[in-house]
Design an enzyme around this catalytic site. Structure first.
Site, PDB file in Angstrom:
ATOM      1  N   ASN A   9     -51.906 -69.725   4.249  1.00 18.25           N
ATOM      2  CA  ASN A   9     -52.288 -71.012   4.833  1.00 18.25           C
ATOM      3  C   ASN A   9     -51.207 -71.375   5.855  1.00 18.25           C
ATOM      4  O   ASN A   9     -50.099 -71.762   5.486  1.00 18.25           O
ATOM      5  CB  ASN A   9     -52.377 -72.052   3.708  1.00 18.25           C
ATOM      6  CG  ASN A   9     -52.951 -73.360   4.191  1.00 18.25           C
ATOM      7  OD1 ASN A   9     -53.096 -73.592   5.398  1.00 18.25           O
ATOM      8  ND2 ASN A   9     -53.261 -74.236   3.260  1.00 18.25           N
ATOM      9  N   LYS A  16     -47.725 -70.952   4.032  1.00 18.73           N
ATOM     10  CA  LYS A  16     -47.770 -70.932   2.570  1.00 18.73           C
ATOM     11  C   LYS A  16     -48.416 -69.618   2.148  1.00 18.73           C
ATOM     12  O   LYS A  16     -49.406 -69.197   2.768  1.00 18.73           O
ATOM     13  CB  LYS A  16     -48.665 -72.107   2.153  1.00 18.73           C
ATOM     14  CG  LYS A  16     -48.539 -72.581   0.759  1.00 18.73           C
ATOM     15  CD  LYS A  16     -49.210 -73.965   0.710  1.00 18.73           C
ATOM     16  CE  LYS A  16     -49.868 -74.238  -0.602  1.00 18.73           C
ATOM     17  NZ  LYS A  16     -50.646 -75.466  -0.589  1.00 18.73           N
ATOM     18  N   ARG A  91     -56.723 -69.106   5.399  1.00 20.54           N
ATOM     19  CA  ARG A  91     -57.447 -70.362   5.510  1.00 20.54           C
ATOM     20  C   ARG A  91     -57.605 -70.670   6.996  1.00 20.54           C
ATOM     21  O   ARG A  91     -56.611 -70.677   7.736  1.00 20.54           O
ATOM     22  CB  ARG A  91     -56.646 -71.456   4.831  1.00 20.54           C
ATOM     23  CG  ARG A  91     -57.320 -72.782   4.957  1.00 20.54           C
ATOM     24  CD  ARG A  91     -56.494 -73.853   4.330  1.00 20.54           C
ATOM     25  NE  ARG A  91     -57.300 -75.060   4.273  1.00 20.54           N
ATOM     26  CZ  ARG A  91     -56.873 -76.197   3.767  1.00 20.54           C
ATOM     27  NH1 ARG A  91     -55.654 -76.276   3.275  1.00 20.54           N
ATOM     28  NH2 ARG A  91     -57.643 -77.248   3.755  1.00 20.54           N
ATOM     29  N   HIS A 180     -62.700 -79.346   3.551  1.00 19.69           N
ATOM     30  CA  HIS A 180     -62.374 -79.128   2.128  1.00 19.69           C
ATOM     31  C   HIS A 180     -63.440 -78.286   1.431  1.00 19.69           C
ATOM     32  O   HIS A 180     -63.585 -78.341   0.205  1.00 19.69           O
ATOM     33  CB  HIS A 180     -62.272 -80.459   1.343  1.00 19.69           C
ATOM     34  CG  HIS A 180     -61.137 -81.342   1.726  1.00 19.69           C
ATOM     35  ND1 HIS A 180     -61.254 -82.725   1.784  1.00 19.69           N
ATOM     36  CD2 HIS A 180     -59.854 -81.074   2.062  1.00 19.69           C
ATOM     37  CE1 HIS A 180     -60.108 -83.252   2.137  1.00 19.69           C
ATOM     38  NE2 HIS A 180     -59.228 -82.274   2.315  1.00 19.69           N
ATOM     39  N   HIS A 208     -62.805 -84.793  -3.839  1.00 20.15           N
ATOM     40  CA  HIS A 208     -61.487 -84.219  -3.521  1.00 20.15           C
ATOM     41  C   HIS A 208     -60.647 -85.367  -2.975  1.00 20.15           C
ATOM     42  O   HIS A 208     -60.809 -85.788  -1.830  1.00 20.15           O
ATOM     43  CB  HIS A 208     -61.644 -83.093  -2.488  1.00 20.15           C
ATOM     44  CG  HIS A 208     -60.349 -82.485  -2.051  1.00 20.15           C
ATOM     45  ND1 HIS A 208     -59.993 -81.186  -2.336  1.00 20.15           N
ATOM     46  CD2 HIS A 208     -59.316 -82.996  -1.344  1.00 20.15           C
ATOM     47  CE1 HIS A 208     -58.793 -80.932  -1.839  1.00 20.15           C
ATOM     48  NE2 HIS A 208     -58.367 -82.015  -1.212  1.00 20.15           N
ATOM     49  N   LEU A 209     -59.780 -85.916  -3.840  1.00 21.71           N
ATOM     50  CA  LEU A 209     -58.989 -87.081  -3.445  1.00 21.71           C
ATOM     51  C   LEU A 209     -57.522 -86.686  -3.370  1.00 21.71           C
ATOM     52  O   LEU A 209     -56.831 -86.589  -4.389  1.00 21.71           O
ATOM     53  CB  LEU A 209     -59.172 -88.230  -4.452  1.00 21.71           C
ATOM     54  CG  LEU A 209     -60.622 -88.616  -4.801  1.00 21.71           C
ATOM     55  CD1 LEU A 209     -60.642 -89.735  -5.839  1.00 21.71           C
ATOM     56  CD2 LEU A 209     -61.399 -89.027  -3.557  1.00 21.71           C
ATOM     57  N   ARG A 241     -55.479 -92.265   6.933  1.00 19.15           N
ATOM     58  CA  ARG A 241     -56.687 -92.267   7.778  1.00 19.15           C
ATOM     59  C   ARG A 241     -57.649 -93.365   7.334  1.00 19.15           C
ATOM     60  O   ARG A 241     -57.770 -93.629   6.140  1.00 19.15           O
ATOM     61  CB  ARG A 241     -57.399 -90.910   7.677  1.00 19.15           C
ATOM     62  CG  ARG A 241     -56.694 -89.816   8.450  1.00 19.15           C
ATOM     63  CD  ARG A 241     -57.337 -88.464   8.208  1.00 19.15           C
ATOM     64  NE  ARG A 241     -56.476 -87.600   7.439  1.00 19.15           N
ATOM     65  CZ  ARG A 241     -56.819 -86.412   6.951  1.00 19.15           C
ATOM     66  NH1 ARG A 241     -58.034 -85.947   7.146  1.00 19.15           N
ATOM     67  NH2 ARG A 241     -55.956 -85.691   6.268  1.00 19.15           N
ATOM     68  N   GLY A 331     -54.606 -84.049  -5.449  1.00 21.07           N
ATOM     69  CA  GLY A 331     -53.443 -84.811  -5.918  1.00 21.07           C
ATOM     70  C   GLY A 331     -53.787 -86.083  -6.659  1.00 21.07           C
ATOM     71  O   GLY A 331     -53.322 -86.314  -7.784  1.00 21.07           O
ATOM     72  N   ILE A 332     -54.621 -86.925  -6.073  1.00 22.76           N
ATOM     73  CA  ILE A 332     -54.996 -88.193  -6.713  1.00 22.76           C
ATOM     74  C   ILE A 332     -56.041 -87.947  -7.804  1.00 22.76           C
ATOM     75  O   ILE A 332     -55.915 -88.439  -8.928  1.00 22.76           O
ATOM     76  CB  ILE A 332     -55.538 -89.188  -5.657  1.00 22.76           C
ATOM     77  CG1 ILE A 332     -54.459 -89.505  -4.612  1.00 22.76           C
ATOM     78  CG2 ILE A 332     -56.062 -90.442  -6.317  1.00 22.76           C
ATOM     79  CD1 ILE A 332     -54.960 -90.329  -3.423  1.00 22.76           C
ATOM     80  N   ASN A 335     -54.485 -86.499 -10.886  1.00 24.51           N
ATOM     81  CA  ASN A 335     -53.321 -87.148 -11.513  1.00 24.51           C
ATOM     82  C   ASN A 335     -53.397 -88.649 -11.712  1.00 24.51           C
ATOM     83  O   ASN A 335     -52.477 -89.231 -12.263  1.00 24.51           O
ATOM     84  CB  ASN A 335     -52.069 -86.861 -10.669  1.00 24.51           C
ATOM     85  CG  ASN A 335     -51.741 -85.391 -10.642  1.00 24.51           C
ATOM     86  OD1 ASN A 335     -51.500 -84.800 -11.687  1.00 24.51           O
ATOM     87  ND2 ASN A 335     -51.750 -84.788  -9.463  1.00 24.51           N
ATOM     88  N   GLU A 382     -57.335 -73.751  -3.788  1.00 24.73           N
ATOM     89  CA  GLU A 382     -57.943 -73.159  -2.599  1.00 24.73           C
ATOM     90  C   GLU A 382     -57.475 -71.720  -2.392  1.00 24.73           C
ATOM     91  O   GLU A 382     -58.231 -70.877  -1.932  1.00 24.73           O
ATOM     92  CB  GLU A 382     -57.653 -74.043  -1.381  1.00 24.73           C
ATOM     93  CG  GLU A 382     -58.442 -75.341  -1.481  1.00 24.73           C
ATOM     94  CD  GLU A 382     -57.983 -76.436  -0.541  1.00 24.73           C
ATOM     95  OE1 GLU A 382     -58.692 -76.685   0.432  1.00 24.73           O
ATOM     96  OE2 GLU A 382     -56.916 -77.025  -0.780  1.00 24.73           O
TER      97      GLU A 382
END
Ligand code: AMP
Length: 396
Positions: A9, A16, A91, A180, A208-209, A241, A331-332, A335, A382
């Protein structure tokens, strides 16, 4: 001999990687080069087991990072010979309307990806640099491009078109693409697997948050509508955003406030969302903390964010004509119990429930025992999806 596939990526100043061994699909190394192009050396953090390691690497370009990565795999005895690397999956941000799935990157495909750069000027050219670096340094190894957009190419025309003059679609290619896709596809498949069901038999909404966020409705294993659009600025509110707003705000600010397009774009991409509303932070953890302390702006930002997620879930359930599985990821989504709870509040009338104890204890199934919809937390991956796709394409 080992069979290894690398997922790559490439970002503007980062690269990455994750290395997987096949056929076990087992991750054996991962790492991140950062500060590429900012000095004569870059930073590498990597882990081969649990421990995280750091080192500084000479070089200034993505190609330098790739050269080092290949030497590093030999040095660490992850490979005895580079021919053990049987594929590299990249990616790629934008596949336009051309790429309806992942593809092996030959010269023609590479030219096509280059020709789509205008749709993702910040991303596609960087992704191409990653592909070219591997082509130069590992020429015999097949390269695969996995697009953020291709999963959404199954959306019907009425869902991907905007109600603006049709010729703008024909001449300029202006339409909803969605992003995504790799994540939505992966978590839908994982959720179906853990339910012991076929993904084709389920009506799924995937949320997907993360810092960027999008929601996708999936029917028969295919994306039918998703919240991001022509660009990743559209849809739900995000970290910085704005998501969907009245388009006239843009023209109003230009006309009445003499703001330039660049200024308005910057405001909508970098200064909005959690950050813009709360004035505190773009990071959901900071917003949550302030929310719990009763900060009115944080409460407002949380209610706006969760409200938009809920409204999208509702409209997508209507689009699907029912709902079997609701997924939270990234992430959100993975978690934040409070955001999952607020986003689902009041949705029991169509079978969406959240069990407080399950939601707070990191379980993957968080709906109540008698809930009709399986509400699930599914960690996205991913990179795993990229190597899976790569493995499939090179096997074919
Ligand atoms: P991603 O883009 O998927 O890496 O997600 C980044 C977002 O996830 C940021 O807004 C983080 O604040 C949020 N996040 C990460 N960990 C947590 C957590 N424990 N609680 C709430 N939000 C989190």
């Amino acid at each position: 001999m080992k069979e290894l596939i690398i997922a790559i990526n490439s970002g503007s100043s980062s690269l990455k990687f994750q290395v997987y061994e096949f056929p076990e699909e087992k991750m054996i190394a991962k790492g991140l080069f950062e500060r590429i192009g900012l000095a004569t050396s870059m930073d590498l953090t990597y882990s081969l087991d649990e421990a995280k390691n750091r080192r500084s690497v000479e070089g200034e370009t993505h190609e330098d990072a790739v050269k080092f990565l290949l030497e590093f795999l030999l040095e660490q005895k992850i490979v005895a010979d580079l021919s053990e690397i049987t594929g590299v999956g990249h990616r790629v941000a934008h596949g336009g309307e051309f790429f309806k799935g992942s593809c092996l990157v030959d010269d023609e495909a590479l030219e096509k990806i280059k020709s789509l750069a205008h749709l993702a000027p910040l991303h596609n050219p960087i992704n191409i640099m990653g592909i070219e670096a591997f082509k130069n340094n590992l020429p015999a190894c097949p390269q695969v491009a996995v697009f953020d957009t291709s999963f959404h190419q199954t959306m019907p025309e009425e869902n991907f078109l905007y109600p603006i003059p049709y010729h703008l679609y024909e001449e300029e290619g202006i339409r909803r693409f969605g992003f995504h896709g790799t994540s939505h596809q992966y978590v839908a498949a994982e959720a179906a697997k853990s339910l012991g069901k076929n993904v084709e038999d389920l009506k799924i909404i995937s949320c997907h948050l993360g810092n960027g966020g999008s929601i996708c409705a999936i029917k028969n294993g295919r994306s039918v509508i998703t919240s991001m659009g022509f660009t990743p600025l559209a849809g739900i509110m995000m970290g910085t955003r704005c998501g969907d707003i009245d388009p006239s705000i843009v023209t109003y600010l230009g006309r009445e406030k003499q703001m330039s397009f660049a200024e308005i774009e910057q405001m909508m991409n970098q200064e909005s969302g959690f950050k813009g509303v709360s004035g505190i932070s773009s990071d959901a953890r900071d917003i949550e903390e302030a929310f719990e302390q009763g900060n009115p702006k944080a409460i407002l930002a949380m209610n706006m964010f969760c409200g938009r997620v809920k409204q999208t879930i509702g409209s997508y359930a209507a689009e699907l004509g029912g709902l079997d599985v609701l997924i939270f990821t990234a992430g959100i989504g993975e978690n934040s119990p409070i955001i999952r709870q607020l986003a689902c509040e009041g949705l029991s009338f169509f079978g969406v429930t959240v069990d407080e104890q399950r939601n707070n204890s990191r379980q993957s199934m968080i709906s109540q025992e008698d809930g009709q919809v399986a509400v699930m937390v599914v960690p996205t991956n991913e990179e795993r999806m990229i190597v899976r796709e790569t493995n499939q394409l090179i096997a074919n």
